[in-house]
Design a protein around this motif. Structure first.
Motif, PDB file in Angstrom:
ATOM      1  N   SER A   3       0.828  -1.205   0.000  1.00 26.38           N
ATOM      2  CA  SER A   3       0.000   0.000   0.000  1.00 26.38           C
ATOM      3  C   SER A   3       0.862   1.255   0.000  1.00 26.38           C
ATOM      4  O   SER A   3       0.564   2.232  -0.704  1.00 26.38           O
ATOM      5  N   ARG A   4       1.951   1.252   0.784  1.00 22.58           N
ATOM      6  CA  ARG A   4       2.848   2.413   0.800  1.00 22.58           C
ATOM      7  C   ARG A   4       3.503   2.621  -0.562  1.00 22.58           C
ATOM      8  O   ARG A   4       3.606   3.748  -1.051  1.00 22.58           O
ATOM      9  N   PHE A   5       3.947   1.520  -1.165  1.00 26.73           N
ATOM     10  CA  PHE A   5       4.577   1.620  -2.484  1.00 26.73           C
ATOM     11  C   PHE A   5       3.576   2.117  -3.529  1.00 26.73           C
ATOM     12  O   PHE A   5       3.931   2.896  -4.412  1.00 26.73           O
ATOM     13  N   GLN A   6       2.347   1.662  -3.421  1.00 29.68           N
ATOM     14  CA  GLN A   6       1.336   2.106  -4.381  1.00 29.68           C
ATOM     15  C   GLN A   6       1.100   3.608  -4.254  1.00 29.68           C
ATOM     16  O   GLN A   6       0.966   4.309  -5.263  1.00 29.68           O
ATOM     17  N   ARG A   7       1.064   4.108  -3.035  1.00 29.10           N
ATOM     18  CA  ARG A   7       0.864   5.547  -2.823  1.00 29.10           C
ATOM     19  C   ARG A   7       2.043   6.373  -3.362  1.00 29.10           C
ATOM     20  O   ARG A   7       1.893   7.541  -3.674  1.00 29.10           O
ATOM     21  N   GLN A   8       3.210   5.716  -3.479  1.00 26.30           N
ATOM     22  CA  GLN A   8       4.380   6.399  -4.028  1.00 26.30           C
ATOM     23  C   GLN A   8       4.410   6.349  -5.556  1.00 26.30           C
ATOM     24  O   GLN A   8       5.352   6.851  -6.174  1.00 26.30           O
ATOM     25  N   GLU A  30      -2.284 -19.897 -22.633  1.00 26.79           N
ATOM     26  CA  GLU A  30      -1.896 -20.513 -23.908  1.00 26.79           C
ATOM     27  C   GLU A  30      -2.752 -19.997 -25.058  1.00 26.79           C
ATOM     28  O   GLU A  30      -2.276 -19.857 -26.184  1.00 26.79           O
ATOM     29  N   ASP A  31      -4.024 -19.734 -24.779  1.00 26.76           N
ATOM     30  CA  ASP A  31      -4.927 -19.213 -25.804  1.00 26.76           C
ATOM     31  C   ASP A  31      -4.690 -17.710 -25.943  1.00 26.76           C
ATOM     32  O   ASP A  31      -4.823 -16.965 -24.965  1.00 26.76           O
ATOM     33  N   ARG A  32      -4.318 -17.270 -27.132  1.00 26.57           N
ATOM     34  CA  ARG A  32      -3.936 -15.865 -27.328  1.00 26.57           C
ATOM     35  C   ARG A  32      -5.065 -14.901 -26.971  1.00 26.57           C
ATOM     36  O   ARG A  32      -4.833 -13.852 -26.357  1.00 26.57           O
ATOM     37  N   ARG A  33      -6.297 -15.244 -27.334  1.00 23.56           N
ATOM     38  CA  ARG A  33      -7.426 -14.351 -27.047  1.00 23.56           C
ATOM     39  C   ARG A  33      -7.637 -14.213 -25.541  1.00 23.56           C
ATOM     40  O   ARG A  33      -7.805 -13.104 -25.028  1.00 23.56           O
ATOM     41  N   ARG A  34      -7.606 -15.334 -24.838  1.00 19.78           N
ATOM     42  CA  ARG A  34      -7.782 -15.295 -23.383  1.00 19.78           C
ATOM     43  C   ARG A  34      -6.594 -14.615 -22.710  1.00 19.78           C
ATOM     44  O   ARG A  34      -6.750 -13.919 -21.693  1.00 19.78           O
ATOM     45  N   TYR A  35      -5.414 -14.817 -23.268  1.00 17.53           N
ATOM     46  CA  TYR A  35      -4.213 -14.148 -22.756  1.00 17.53           C
ATOM     47  C   TYR A  35      -4.383 -12.626 -22.831  1.00 17.53           C
ATOM     48  O   TYR A  35      -4.109 -11.907 -21.861  1.00 17.53           O
ATOM     49  N   LEU A  36      -4.834 -12.151 -23.976  1.00 17.33           N
ATOM     50  CA  LEU A  36      -5.020 -10.709 -24.146  1.00 17.33           C
ATOM     51  C   LEU A  36      -6.136 -10.182 -23.264  1.00 17.33           C
ATOM     52  O   LEU A  36      -6.058  -9.060 -22.750  1.00 17.33           O
ATOM     53  N   ASN A  37      -7.191 -10.984 -23.069  1.00 11.73           N
ATOM     54  CA  ASN A  37      -8.270 -10.579 -22.167  1.00 11.73           C
ATOM     55  C   ASN A  37      -7.752 -10.417 -20.745  1.00 11.73           C
ATOM     56  O   ASN A  37      -8.086  -9.449 -20.043  1.00 11.73           O
ATOM     57  N   ALA A  38      -6.930 -11.380 -20.295  1.00 13.03           N
ATOM     58  CA  ALA A  38      -6.351 -11.294 -18.950  1.00 13.03           C
ATOM     59  C   ALA A  38      -5.452 -10.067 -18.834  1.00 13.03           C
ATOM     60  O   ALA A  38      -5.473  -9.352 -17.823  1.00 13.03           O
ATOM     61  N   ARG A  39      -4.663  -9.818 -19.877  1.00 19.18           N
ATOM     62  CA  ARG A  39      -3.777  -8.654 -19.857  1.00 19.18           C
ATOM     63  C   ARG A  39      -4.567  -7.358 -19.764  1.00 19.18           C
ATOM     64  O   ARG A  39      -4.223  -6.463 -18.974  1.00 19.18           O
ATOM     65  N   ASN A  40      -5.648  -7.251 -20.537  1.00 23.02           N
ATOM     66  CA  ASN A  40      -6.454  -6.034 -20.510  1.00 23.02           C
ATOM     67  C   ASN A  40      -7.102  -5.824 -19.149  1.00 23.02           C
ATOM     68  O   ASN A  40      -7.177  -4.693 -18.653  1.00 23.02           O
ATOM     69  N   THR A  41      -7.586  -6.908 -18.535  1.00 18.43           N
ATOM     70  CA  THR A  41      -8.194  -6.807 -17.205  1.00 18.43           C
ATOM     71  C   THR A  41      -7.179  -6.313 -16.181  1.00 18.43           C
ATOM     72  O   THR A  41      -7.465  -5.412 -15.379  1.00 18.43           O
ATOM     73  N   LEU A  42      -5.982  -6.889 -16.208  1.00 21.42           N
ATOM     74  CA  LEU A  42      -4.947  -6.479 -15.261  1.00 21.42           C
ATOM     75  C   LEU A  42      -4.544  -5.020 -15.471  1.00 21.42           C
ATOM     76  O   LEU A  42      -4.315  -4.279 -14.506  1.00 21.42           O
ATOM     77  N   ARG A  43      -4.461  -4.599 -16.720  1.00 22.93           N
ATOM     78  CA  ARG A  43      -4.088  -3.211 -16.998  1.00 22.93           C
ATOM     79  C   ARG A  43      -5.125  -2.231 -16.459  1.00 22.93           C
ATOM     80  O   ARG A  43      -4.779  -1.169 -15.917  1.00 22.93           O
ATOM     81  N   VAL A  44      -6.407  -2.573 -16.607  1.00 30.81           N
ATOM     82  CA  VAL A  44      -7.463  -1.706 -16.090  1.00 30.81           C
ATOM     83  C   VAL A  44      -7.392  -1.631 -14.568  1.00 30.81           C
ATOM     84  O   VAL A  44      -7.505  -0.556 -13.967  1.00 30.81           O
ATOM     85  N   LEU A  45      -7.195  -2.773 -13.920  1.00 30.56           N
ATOM     86  CA  LEU A  45      -7.098  -2.790 -12.458  1.00 30.56           C
ATOM     87  C   LEU A  45      -5.934  -1.922 -11.982  1.00 30.56           C
ATOM     88  O   LEU A  45      -6.075  -1.157 -11.010  1.00 30.56           O
ATOM     89  N   LEU A  46      -4.794  -2.024 -12.641  1.00 28.64           N
ATOM     90  CA  LEU A  46      -3.642  -1.213 -12.256  1.00 28.64           C
ATOM     91  C   LEU A  46      -3.920   0.274 -12.479  1.00 28.64           C
ATOM     92  O   LEU A  46      -3.522   1.111 -11.664  1.00 28.64           O
ATOM     93  N   ARG A  47      -4.627   0.580 -13.560  1.00 26.00           N
ATOM     94  CA  ARG A  47      -4.973   1.985 -13.824  1.00 26.00           C
ATOM     95  C   ARG A  47      -5.916   2.527 -12.764  1.00 26.00           C
ATOM     96  O   ARG A  47      -5.870   3.708 -12.413  1.00 26.00           O
ATOM     97  N   TRP A  48      -6.757   1.659 -12.228  1.00 24.40           N
ATOM     98  CA  TRP A  48      -7.698   2.043 -11.173  1.00 24.40           C
ATOM     99  C   TRP A  48      -7.069   2.011  -9.783  1.00 24.40           C
ATOM    100  O   TRP A  48      -7.757   2.197  -8.793  1.00 24.40           O
ATOM    101  N   ARG A  49      -5.774   1.749  -9.710  1.00 19.85           N
ATOM    102  CA  ARG A  49      -5.052   1.685  -8.442  1.00 19.85           C
ATOM    103  C   ARG A  49      -5.548   0.550  -7.553  1.00 19.85           C
ATOM    104  O   ARG A  49      -5.624   0.648  -6.327  1.00 19.85           O
TER     105      ARG A  49
END
Length: 375
Positions: free
Chosen positions: A43-48, A116-135
């Motif tokens: 949490s401290r690192f995230q605030r930084q 292994e499935d490229r479509r599902r891989y990209l879906n997971a990547r997009n979900t993680l990116r949104v979560l990180l953007r939302w802190r």
């Protein structure tokens, strides 16, 4: 701070922190003290301004303690049941700990098949990116409840390395029950000395790893070296340190000589080639002639039909296939532009003959060099 550590930490903004089972769980169940300390630090690192993905083991160990089942050898179905019982308690513990610092978390459960499935891989990547953007701090674990042996990662060290490629992280920190890589397994030889810096994972370095797994995990030092090799190939460093050390992340980033640093080499794979090399499972095999092997290894060329001698297995277009020389030695992995049936029709053909043999205008390359990774 040593020059090597300064270089590793300079510019790091997105990192993956992997926490082993023996760090978050013990014979008494979940270690609330460790989880609380981890939540406070993250949490401290995230605030930084840092973006952090947490890859956490512990569901099976947590489930075993929750259901009061003595330690023994478990069947796959029993492990899946233990994971189902333990995962809810594990994520609840993280939720409660992070909430005290007003930090939101999200649970991400993955199987190897998801990546292994490229479509599902990209879906997971997009979900993680949104979560990180939302802190939000994503907490990733293998979906042990549904992961049969064929689609298991094997251990969360491998999963963490794949997540590094998935989110394009700058650093992997592997928090384990051991505090560093040692010359020899310190459980067998207490006089073994720690190795603070590894510039290249050579056979001599691999020989230092003990073969025994951790107390609760499936990995051990061998799997940690494999994870380091994977992320190093992506140009990402890895730090192995003890997850039971208080304020371990603070100490790492303050420049203390904590744990072992694994430095990346100069040759770096793109995120796509990293996925081909480590996230896919070959569905077939192509046997190449000497000229084709030389063109791939020395010339950085694409693979053409003229250099393919034989096709083994059945697969569709876009499948990952292994390329071997005529003696069967691995040469490369790649995504094929043709199915196995189509390839058998154009074996050894020149580019100008492809349309005549197939009845349609196909790609010139069997595998384009952008979709090919040398082994």
């Amino acid at each position: 701070m040593s020059e090597s550590r300064r270089e590793v930490l300079a510019g790091v903004r997105r990192l993956v922190v992997k926490v082993g089972s023996a760090v978050v769980a013990d014979e008494g169940g979940l270690s609330r003290e460790v989880i609380e300390g981890l939540a406070a630090e993250v949490s401290r690192f995230q605030r930084q301004g840092y973006e952090i993905v947490l890859v956490s083991s512990g569901a099976i160990a947590c489930g075993r303690r929750k259901l009061e089942i003595p330690s023994r050898s478990f069947t796959l179905a029993e492990k899946q049941a233990l994971a189902a019982a333990g995962q809810s308690s594990l994520i609840q513990a993280y939720e409660e700990a992070f909430s005290r610092y007003e930090t939101h978390v999200a649970q991400i459960l993955l199987t190897r098949e998801d990546l292994e499935d490229r479509r599902r891989y990209l879906n997971a990547r997009n979900t993680l990116r949104v979560l990180l953007r939302w802190r939000v701090v994503p907490i990733v674990n293998e979906n042990d409840t549904v992961a049969v042996e064929e689609i298991q990662f094997g251990d969360n060290d491998l999963l963490a390395a794949l997540v590094v490629g998935l989110v394009e992280a700058d650093l992997l920190i592997c928090l384990s029950e051991v505090d560093a890589l040692y010359e020899r397994d310190p459980r067998e030889d207490p006089s073994a000395r720690p190795i603070p810096l590894v510039r290249e994972i050579t056979p001599e370095i691999e020989a230092m790893a003990g073969r025994r797994p951790g107390r609760f995990g499936r990995g051990g030092m061998i799997s940690k070296l494999r994870a380091a090799k994977m992320v190093n190939s992506l140009g990402v460093p890895m730090i192995l340190a003890s997850g039971r050390t208080p304020l371990v992340l603070e100490r790492i980033f303050s420049g203390e000589e904590v744990g072992t640093v694994f430095l990346p080499g100069k040759r770096r794979l793109s995120a796509r080639k990293f996925w081909i090399a480590h996230g896919t499972k070959p569905e077939g095999r192509l046997v190449l002639d000497e000229g084709a092997v030389r063109a791939l290894r020395e010339g950085g060329k694409s693979l053409l039909p003229a250099g393919v001698r034989a096709v083994e297995g059945e697969f569709e277009r876009g499948a990952c296939v292994e390329c071997v020389d005529e003696a069967g030695h691995p040469v490369a992995l790649g995504l094929t532009n043709y199915s196995s049936g189509e390839l058998r029709c154009i074996l050894g053909a020149r580019s100008c003959e492809i349309e005549e043999k197939l009845g349609f205008r196909g790609r010139e390359e069997v595998i384009h060099r952008d979709d090919l990774v040398l082994l």
